[in-house]
Motif scaffolding. Sequence first.
Motif, PDB file in Angstrom:
ATOM      1  N   ASP A 166       0.853  -1.185   0.000  1.00  0.00           N
ATOM      2  CA  ASP A 166       0.000   0.000   0.000  1.00  0.00           C
ATOM      3  C   ASP A 166       0.891   1.237   0.000  1.00  0.00           C
ATOM      4  N   GLN A 191      -0.063   4.024   2.784  1.00  0.00           N
ATOM      5  CA  GLN A 191       0.267   3.648   4.163  1.00  0.00           C
ATOM      6  C   GLN A 191       1.725   3.229   4.323  1.00  0.00           C
ATOM      7  N   ILE A 205       0.095  -5.141   2.448  1.00  0.00           N
ATOM      8  CA  ILE A 205      -1.328  -5.476   2.521  1.00  0.00           C
ATOM      9  C   ILE A 205      -1.429  -6.993   2.393  1.00  0.00           C
TER      10      ILE A 205
END
Length: 95
Positions: free
Chosen positions: A84, A87, A91
């Motif tokens: 991700d 972030q 993931i």
Amino acid sequence: MEIKLTDRAAEWFESEMSLHSGDFVRFYVRYGGSSPIQQGFSLGVNKEEPMDPGIEMKKNGITYFVETRDVWYFDQYDLIVDYDEKQDEPIYDYK
């Protein structure tokens, strides 16, 4: 059950965990947390050598694995590890 790791996820692990060719990354079961496939458990990650690998895959010379005693957690699902960008973290998906 298979482990599938995208190139970008592999880059993240290599950088964040200071991995080099010949290293090992274990995906393991943790009590607590949340998971879409096992209520009350979650997935953990650690840099360590295998004792009894049940599932493993290699990418860029690094072995990613799940110990035989933790295979039950995946309940016939494949572990899909992606990255991700927002972030800046992996993931985890189960297919």
